[in-house]
Design an enzyme around this catalytic site. Structure first.
Site, PDB file in Angstrom:
ATOM      1  N   ARG A 108       0.877  -1.185   0.000  1.00 46.81           N
ATOM      2  CA  ARG A 108       0.000   0.000   0.000  1.00 46.81           C
ATOM      3  C   ARG A 108       0.906   1.224   0.000  1.00 46.81           C
ATOM      4  O   ARG A 108       1.776   1.360   0.857  1.00 46.81           O
ATOM      5  CB  ARG A 108      -0.896   0.039   1.222  1.00 46.81           C
ATOM      6  CG  ARG A 108      -1.356   1.482   1.459  1.00 46.81           C
ATOM      7  CD  ARG A 108      -2.474   1.671   2.387  1.00 46.81           C
ATOM      8  NE  ARG A 108      -3.702   1.116   1.875  1.00 46.81           N
ATOM      9  CZ  ARG A 108      -4.902   1.475   2.348  1.00 46.81           C
ATOM     10  NH1 ARG A 108      -5.009   2.368   3.311  1.00 46.81           N
ATOM     11  NH2 ARG A 108      -5.983   0.932   1.863  1.00 46.81           N
ATOM     12  N   HIS A 135      -7.264   1.035  -6.472  1.00 47.97           N
ATOM     13  CA  HIS A 135      -7.550   0.314  -5.221  1.00 47.97           C
ATOM     14  C   HIS A 135      -8.371  -0.935  -5.585  1.00 47.97           C
ATOM     15  O   HIS A 135      -9.550  -1.047  -5.238  1.00 47.97           O
ATOM     16  CB  HIS A 135      -8.320   1.230  -4.272  1.00 47.97           C
ATOM     17  CG  HIS A 135      -8.339   0.748  -2.852  1.00 47.97           C
ATOM     18  ND1 HIS A 135      -7.584  -0.310  -2.402  1.00 47.97           N
ATOM     19  CD2 HIS A 135      -9.030   1.201  -1.752  1.00 47.97           C
ATOM     20  CE1 HIS A 135      -7.810  -0.502  -1.117  1.00 47.97           C
ATOM     21  NE2 HIS A 135      -8.678   0.406  -0.702  1.00 47.97           N
ATOM     22  N   GLN A 138     -10.494  -3.260  -3.078  1.00 50.01           N
ATOM     23  CA  GLN A 138     -11.719  -2.654  -2.564  1.00 50.01           C
ATOM     24  C   GLN A 138     -12.900  -2.962  -3.497  1.00 50.01           C
ATOM     25  O   GLN A 138     -14.015  -3.248  -3.046  1.00 50.01           O
ATOM     26  CB  GLN A 138     -11.538  -1.138  -2.427  1.00 50.01           C
ATOM     27  CG  GLN A 138     -12.781  -0.406  -1.956  1.00 50.01           C
ATOM     28  CD  GLN A 138     -13.137  -0.672  -0.498  1.00 50.01           C
ATOM     29  OE1 GLN A 138     -12.289  -0.589   0.368  1.00 50.01           O
ATOM     30  NE2 GLN A 138     -14.397  -0.991  -0.233  1.00 50.01           N
ATOM     31  N   ASP A 231     -16.586   8.663  -1.784  1.00 43.65           N
ATOM     32  CA  ASP A 231     -15.284   8.487  -1.132  1.00 43.65           C
ATOM     33  C   ASP A 231     -14.865   9.857  -0.602  1.00 43.65           C
ATOM     34  O   ASP A 231     -15.488  10.878  -0.946  1.00 43.65           O
ATOM     35  CB  ASP A 231     -14.275   7.944  -2.174  1.00 43.65           C
ATOM     36  CG  ASP A 231     -12.909   7.602  -1.584  1.00 43.65           C
ATOM     37  OD1 ASP A 231     -12.768   7.560  -0.347  1.00 43.65           O
ATOM     38  OD2 ASP A 231     -11.965   7.372  -2.375  1.00 43.65           O
ATOM     39  N   CYS A 272     -16.054   3.327   0.637  1.00 43.37           N
ATOM     40  CA  CYS A 272     -14.956   2.408   0.942  1.00 43.37           C
ATOM     41  C   CYS A 272     -14.446   2.575   2.375  1.00 43.37           C
ATOM     42  O   CYS A 272     -13.823   1.667   2.918  1.00 43.37           O
ATOM     43  CB  CYS A 272     -13.818   2.598  -0.047  1.00 43.37           C
ATOM     44  SG  CYS A 272     -13.251   4.308  -0.155  1.00 43.37           S
TER      45      CYS A 272
HETATM   46  N1  NVA Z   1      -9.383   7.577  -2.074  1.00 42.99           N
HETATM   47  C1  NVA Z   1      -9.040   7.194  -0.729  1.00 42.99           C
HETATM   48  C2  NVA Z   1      -9.388   5.770  -0.495  1.00 42.99           C
HETATM   49  C3  NVA Z   1      -9.130   5.282   0.906  1.00 42.99           C
HETATM   50  C4  NVA Z   1      -9.475   3.832   1.103  1.00 42.99           C
HETATM   51  C5  NVA Z   1      -7.556   7.440  -0.487  1.00 42.99           C
HETATM   52  O1  NVA Z   1      -6.749   7.116  -1.359  1.00 42.99           O
HETATM   53  O2  NVA Z   1      -7.213   7.974   0.575  1.00 42.99           O
HETATM   54  N1   CP Z   2     -11.056   1.054   2.470  1.00 47.48           N
HETATM   55  C1   CP Z   2      -9.777   0.973   2.862  1.00 47.48           C
HETATM   56  O1   CP Z   2      -8.854   0.685   2.091  1.00 47.48           O
HETATM   57  O2   CP Z   2      -9.583   1.221   4.183  1.00 47.48           O
HETATM   58  P1   CP Z   2      -8.179   1.392   4.907  1.00 47.48           P
HETATM   59  O3   CP Z   2      -7.546   2.656   4.379  1.00 47.48           O
HETATM   60  O4   CP Z   2      -8.513   1.472   6.369  1.00 47.48           O
HETATM   61  O5   CP Z   2      -7.323   0.193   4.589  1.00 47.48           O
END
Ligand code: NVA
Ligand code: CP
Length: 315
Positions: A108, A135, A138, A231, A272
């Site tokens: 990640r 992602h 998800q 989101d 998400c």
């Molecule tokens: N778009 C968000 C998704 C988090 C799961 C991010 O990248 O922070």
């Molecule tokens: N939805 C998601 O990826 O959550 P986290 O950022 O908590 O892993």
């Protein structure tokens, strides 16, 4: 047709066919049933799994950890402060070292290029647990949640409201194109997805030109939605854009008025998570009868387990 994903990385849904995605969803359902009936798994017995995190996470980290342990694997958390990743050691070298010790690697972080390099040089399956661009795990959880609530994935109109350029919007667009689902992005023009991202989905649209539709007109976009998905307005790493985003996206907040305007009493509200309540969604919608956000969160674990088992299991 028999499907085998053994040894394959999971970097973006672009690399998977409709049949392969359906296979992962069916396997997730099977593994979920197994867990609910308290059958201890051993499909990943003896496997060691590295979990590299450049960005924070609750769901993804916990889902990979629990999924690994449930099937007998050993997960090892590696925060970027703990390891040399593109810092004192190149990503290529770190990848080759980890590939000698681990059977698979979750990443990640920021750059899609990093997760791709990890896959190329480690020579073990690498799973994308979110980058700035995508992602994909998800989306599997979201598809499973819709299958469970609607009894099907097909014939659903997905409407994503908010930042149409972020990793979720782009991954949902790819996923829906793969599965032949109508997908609408409702966003201010400044946050529309790039035309080339839409084009990269064209091959999967089977000539259905209008199955990806982008608009800044809220009523036009959301009417008849089966799913309203949103989101955060600022993704991780974009915190400095908060004021600008609030100004742009305030009219696109998912609130009761928007929910009513879909004119669908069987609507699902999805997110998400984590959510910033009061920004992209109001508290009452988040807690309301259409919300399935915690089912999505739980399904992260079952679908990630499915990806691990499909790409890594001994049998
Ligand atoms: N778009 C968000 C998704 C988090 C799961 C991010 O990248 O922070
Ligand atoms: N939805 C998601 O990826 O959550 P986290 O950022 O908590 O892993």
């Amino acid at each position: 047709m028999s499907i085998s994903l053994t040894g394959k990385s999971f970097l973006t849904l672009k690399d998977f066919s409709k049949e392969e995605i359906q296979y992962l969803l069916d396997l997730a359902l099977e593994l979920k049933r197994k867990k609910k009936s308290k059958v201890k798994g051993d499909l990943l017995e003896g496997k060691n799994i590295a979990l590299i995190f450049e960005k924070p996470s609750t769901r993804t980290r916990c889902a990979f950890t629990v999924a690994s342990v449930d099937e007998g694997a050993h997960p090892e958390y590696l925060g970027v402060q703990d390891i040399q990743l593109g810092n004192k050691e190149s990503i290529e070298d770190t990848a080759r070292v980890l590939g000698r010790m681990f059977d698979g690697i979750l990443f990640r972080g920021f750059s899609q290029e990093t997760v791709e390099k990890l896959a190329k040089y480690s020579k073990v399956p690498v799973w994308n647990g979110l980058t700035d661009e995508y992602h994909p795990t998800q989306v599997l959880a979201d598809f499973l949640t819709v299958m469970e609530h609607k009894g099907r994935l097909s014939h659903c109109k997905w409407v994503y409201v908010g930042d149409g350029r972020n990793n979720m919007a782009r991954s949902l667009m790819i996923g829906c194109a793969k599965m032949g689902l109508d997908f609408v992005i409702v966003a201010p023009k400044e946050l529309w997805p790039l035309q080339e991202w839409i084009k990269e989905c064209q091959d999967d649209l089977e000539g259905k030109k209008h199955s990806i539709f982008v608009t800044d007109q809220i009523q036009e976009g959301i009417l008849g939605a089966d799913i309203i998905y949103t989101d955060v307005w600022c993704s991780m790493g974009e915190e400095s854009k908060a004021n600008e985003r609030i100004k742009l996206l305030q009219p696109y907040q998912v609130n009761q008025k928007m929910i009513q305007a879909t004119n669908n009493s069987n609507l699902l509200f999805m997110h998400c998570l984590p959510a910033v309540k009061g920004n992209e969604v109001t508290e009452d919608v988040f807690e309301g009868k259409y919300s399935v956000v915690f089912d999505q969160a739980e399904n992260r674990m079952h679908t990630i387990k499915s990806v691990l088992v499909a790409t890594l299991a001994n049998k």
